[in-house]
Motif scaffolding. Structure first.
Motif, mmCIF file in Angstrom:
data_model
loop_
_atom_site.group_PDB
_atom_site.id
_atom_site.type_symbol
_atom_site.label_atom_id
_atom_site.label_comp_id
_atom_site.label_asym_id
_atom_site.label_seq_id
_atom_site.Cartn_x
_atom_site.Cartn_y
_atom_site.Cartn_z
ATOM 1 N N ARG A 187 91.984 72.356 5.258
ATOM 2 C CA ARG A 187 91.086 72.172 4.120
ATOM 3 C C ARG A 187 91.508 71.018 3.202
ATOM 4 O O ARG A 187 90.802 70.702 2.248
ATOM 5 N N ILE A 188 92.654 70.402 3.510
ATOM 6 C CA ILE A 188 93.015 69.148 2.828
ATOM 7 C C ILE A 188 92.042 68.075 3.306
ATOM 8 O O ILE A 188 91.783 67.938 4.506
ATOM 9 N N ASP A 189 91.505 67.299 2.376
ATOM 10 C CA ASP A 189 90.443 66.366 2.751
ATOM 11 C C ASP A 189 90.955 65.013 3.239
ATOM 12 O O ASP A 189 90.352 64.406 4.128
ATOM 13 N N TYR A 190 92.034 64.517 2.648
ATOM 14 C CA TYR A 190 92.582 63.250 3.114
ATOM 15 C C TYR A 190 94.055 63.182 2.741
ATOM 16 O O TYR A 190 94.548 63.945 1.916
ATOM 17 N N LEU A 191 94.766 62.289 3.407
ATOM 18 C CA LEU A 191 96.197 62.112 3.192
ATOM 19 C C LEU A 191 96.420 60.891 2.309
ATOM 20 O O LEU A 191 95.628 59.943 2.340
ATOM 21 N N THR A 192 97.511 60.908 1.569
ATOM 22 C CA THR A 192 97.710 59.845 0.584
ATOM 23 C C THR A 192 99.188 59.666 0.276
ATOM 24 O O THR A 192 99.986 60.599 0.439
ATOM 25 N N GLY A 193 99.557 58.478 -0.147
ATOM 26 C CA GLY A 193 100.944 58.205 -0.535
ATOM 27 C C GLY A 193 101.014 56.964 -1.399
ATOM 28 O O GLY A 193 100.253 56.010 -1.198
ATOM 29 N N ASP A 194 101.904 56.981 -2.389
ATOM 30 C CA ASP A 194 102.065 55.818 -3.269
ATOM 31 C C ASP A 194 103.395 55.132 -2.957
ATOM 32 O O ASP A 194 104.447 55.725 -3.069
ATOM 33 N N ARG A 195 103.304 53.859 -2.580
ATOM 34 C CA ARG A 195 104.500 53.131 -2.164
ATOM 35 C C ARG A 195 104.928 52.067 -3.174
ATOM 36 O O ARG A 195 105.909 51.392 -2.963
ATOM 37 N N TRP A 226 101.768 56.561 10.939
ATOM 38 C CA TRP A 226 101.867 58.020 10.984
ATOM 39 C C TRP A 226 100.573 58.661 10.495
ATOM 40 O O TRP A 226 100.010 59.540 11.154
ATOM 41 N N TYR A 227 100.097 58.244 9.332
ATOM 42 C CA TYR A 227 98.869 58.824 8.800
ATOM 43 C C TYR A 227 97.694 58.587 9.737
ATOM 44 O O TYR A 227 96.828 59.453 9.914
ATOM 45 N N ASP A 228 97.638 57.416 10.354
ATOM 46 C CA ASP A 228 96.537 57.094 11.257
ATOM 47 C C ASP A 228 96.535 57.988 12.490
ATOM 48 O O ASP A 228 95.490 58.186 13.112
ATOM 49 N N SER A 229 97.698 58.527 12.844
ATOM 50 C CA SER A 229 97.796 59.384 14.026
ATOM 51 C C SER A 229 97.425 60.831 13.731
ATOM 52 O O SER A 229 97.396 61.661 14.647
#
Length: 587
Positions: A168-176, A189-192
């Protein structure tokens, strides 16, 4: 104290009036003020002292404070989404009374305080489970009130938590922030995973007078890496002390950021990677690597040497989770298992099924010592390394000396492609191949991709030989003579191939101040990527080959022996070769 009026309502109204989505930022892990008022909600160290601004999600803080706050935000402002910050990377082992009691109830043990204590791995796993439960329950509560409200949790299910995302998480995210060197690995990783993703970098650097826009070429390099690997770019800017916006930095967004993205949007969104190789990134191994740390979700830096080698070799790779391995969802001809710290029984069984199904696997370093894997690669393990030793290997009549850790084995069906001699002149397999039918099990008996300062040296000739034998150039989807600083990514959508070339040349780098402990870098003078040749495997001759975002036809190309041969002109940061074929699929 300097805010006047309801700032959330102001921004909600601005977004609504402009036709934009309104998403609420909420830091659910580092609320220093509430920790002063309720120290019982803070994470506690083994010595009884609190961690600095880290909430414990088993303390009752969610029920008494976080969830009521989320419900108030939803009722008063009706956000289209939540972007939750401050949680995954703050989860350290907690010794509050509730955490200690749960562990004793579940394991019958007192909470271990050191890695060598009984139950340490189990205690860390309990802490991970508490976090998983918190994320799921938080998401479920939001979806129950508003099924369309988007939920994203900063760094959850990232390289530091390499697990299957909650459905139910809609999208992945990270602040670099300002870390261009790690963006590619994070994006891969996120793309996979099975979710859309974005990655965020700052649009600013700090100087003596405050915050100023980054050099345009620096932020365009960051954006190119993210969007070429299937992500969306998230621009990070800090508001003023009164929750206002900086005119200078927002003009920079309009001049340098938005045009770059909009010009490429059509060729990046809703595309899928077409990988040459797959790289296993196992949660079990990841958590074993970080076992001695109090961080429950340790950084994923240990895989960077592998991913950097693959990028420099222009091998377009995908990253495979435990979940995908066990489902045999591997979309390239070669699976790499690189120096794993741990292979659990489920992954070992999956690897055997993969090879039995005519797959090709390359196992390196420690992988040989786990359940049945020596038999899988056709070797008998004689002894594990006792430390780094001096070895000599001969390739094409040239001898190379190196110091590294090497498993001593003898063939049990495998053919020896490379051997190494120790100081006593004894010879052992270094690189082997075991063929059964159409399946291939390759094994490099040393930590091929590991950091030299941690595992030892690997001659470049050995690395090149192993990659050439594991994935011969004529079998690769993409071959190019571009510099190793150019990242190559092949993606597809319906009848279109998209070959992304990203100039990752370091340019000139100067240190700049940041609000964190590590300095930022200011990147300028990125040299132009030179003209290069690319060869792309294609099931049919393209109808057209174009350069984007320029929107011009490429004349210097031909279709020979099932491959598109093209010369790409020099470019500054990001070039896309768009090829429209007569048939769908890129295999």
């Amino acid at each position: 104290p300097r805010l006047k009026g309801d700032v959330m309502a102001v921004w909600r109204d601005i977004a609504r009036n402009g036709g934009y989505r309104f998403s609420a930022y909420y830091n659910i892990g580092r609320d220093g003020e509430i920790m002063k008022r309720h120290p019982e909600w803070n994470r506690i160290k083994a010595n009884g002292k609190p961690y600095d601004r880290m909430l414990c999600y088993h303390s009752g803080v969610a029920e008494a404070y976080l969830w009521p706050m989320i419900e108030e935000i939803m009722d008063r402002y009706e956000p289209d989404g939540f972007w939750f910050d401050g949680s995954c990377f703050t989860v350290n082992v907690c010794y509050c009374g509730k955490c200690r009691s749960r562990f004793h109830r579940e394991q019958g043990l007192d909470a271990p305080e050191r890695p060598e204590d009984e139950g340490w791995a189990e205690y860390k796993e309990m802490q991970r489970q508490i976090y998983r439960e918190f994320i799921r329950r938080t998401t479920d509560r939001i979806k129950q009130r508003d099924p369309d409200c988007l939920v994203a949790v900063n760094w959850a299910y990232s390289l530091m938590m390499p697990e299957e995302p909650y459905r139910r998480i809609d999208y992945l995210t990270g602040d670099r922030g300002n870390s261009v060197a790690v963006l590619s690995q994070e994006a891969h990783w996120y793309d996979s995973a099975s979710k859309p993703f974005d990655l965020m970098t700052t649009i600013f650097l700090r100087n003596a007078s405050g915050l100023a826009p980054k050099p345009a070429e620096q932020i365009q390099q960051e954006m190119a890496i993210i969007i070429a690997n299937g992500g969306r770019y998230f621009a990070w800017d800090n508001p003023t002390s009164t929750s206002g916006l900086s005119q200078e930095r927002h003009e920079f967004l309009a001049d340098a950021v938005a045009p770059f993205l909009r010009a490429r949007q059509k060729w990046c969104l809703q595309s899928e990677r077409v990988p040459d190789v797959s790289l296993l990134y196992s949660a079990a191994s990841h958590y074993a690597v970080g076992n001695e740390s109090t961080r429950v979700f340790p950084p994923g830096n240990y895989m960077r040497p592998v991913t950097e080698v693959l990028c420099r070799a222009h091998l377009n790779y995908e990253m495979i989770s435990d979940h995908r391995l066990r489902a045999l969802d591997i979309r390239s001809p070669l699976l790499i298992v690189a120096n794993p710290e741990l292979i659990d029984s489920q992954n070992a069984q999956a690897l055997r099924r993969y090879v039995a199904g005519e797959g090709t696997v390359l196992i390196t370093g420690k992988g040989l010592k786990f359940e049945g894997l020596a038999e899988l690669v056709g070797l008998e393990l004689l002894s594990d390394p006792v430390g780094s030793e001096d070895w000599t290997v001969k390739i094409d009549d040239r001898s190379f000396g190196f110091r590294n850790q090497l498993h001593r084995t003898r063939p049990a069906g495998a053919g020896v492609l490379l051997s190494a001699k120790d100081k006593q002149g004894r010879q052992y397999p270094l690189f082997t191949e075991y063929r059964v039918g159409k399946s291939r099990a390759l094994c490099a008996l040393l930590p091929l991709f590991a950091q030299p300062e941690k595992q030892g040296e690997v001659p470049g000739a050995v690395l090149s030989y192993v990659l050439q034998k594991s994935m011969p150039p004529e079998e690769r989807l993409v071959v190019t003579d571009a510099p190793e600083t150019v990242e190559v990514v092949l993606r597809q959508r319906n009848k279109y191939y998209f070959l992304h070339l990203v100039n990752r040349a370091p340019g000139k780098r100067d240190s700049a101040r940041s609000q964190w402990s590590q300095p930022y870098q200011r990147i300028t003078d990125i040299p132009t990527a030179p003209r290069c040749h690319v060869s792309i495997k294609s099931p049919s001759k393209p109808v057209a080959v174009r350069l984007e975002p320029q929107g011009v036809n490429l004349d210097s190309w031909a279709y020979k022996n099932g491959r598109i041969e093209a010369d790409v002109p020099e470019f500054q940061i990001h070039q896309i070769l768009v090829m429209r074929t007569a048939t769908e699929g890129a295999k």
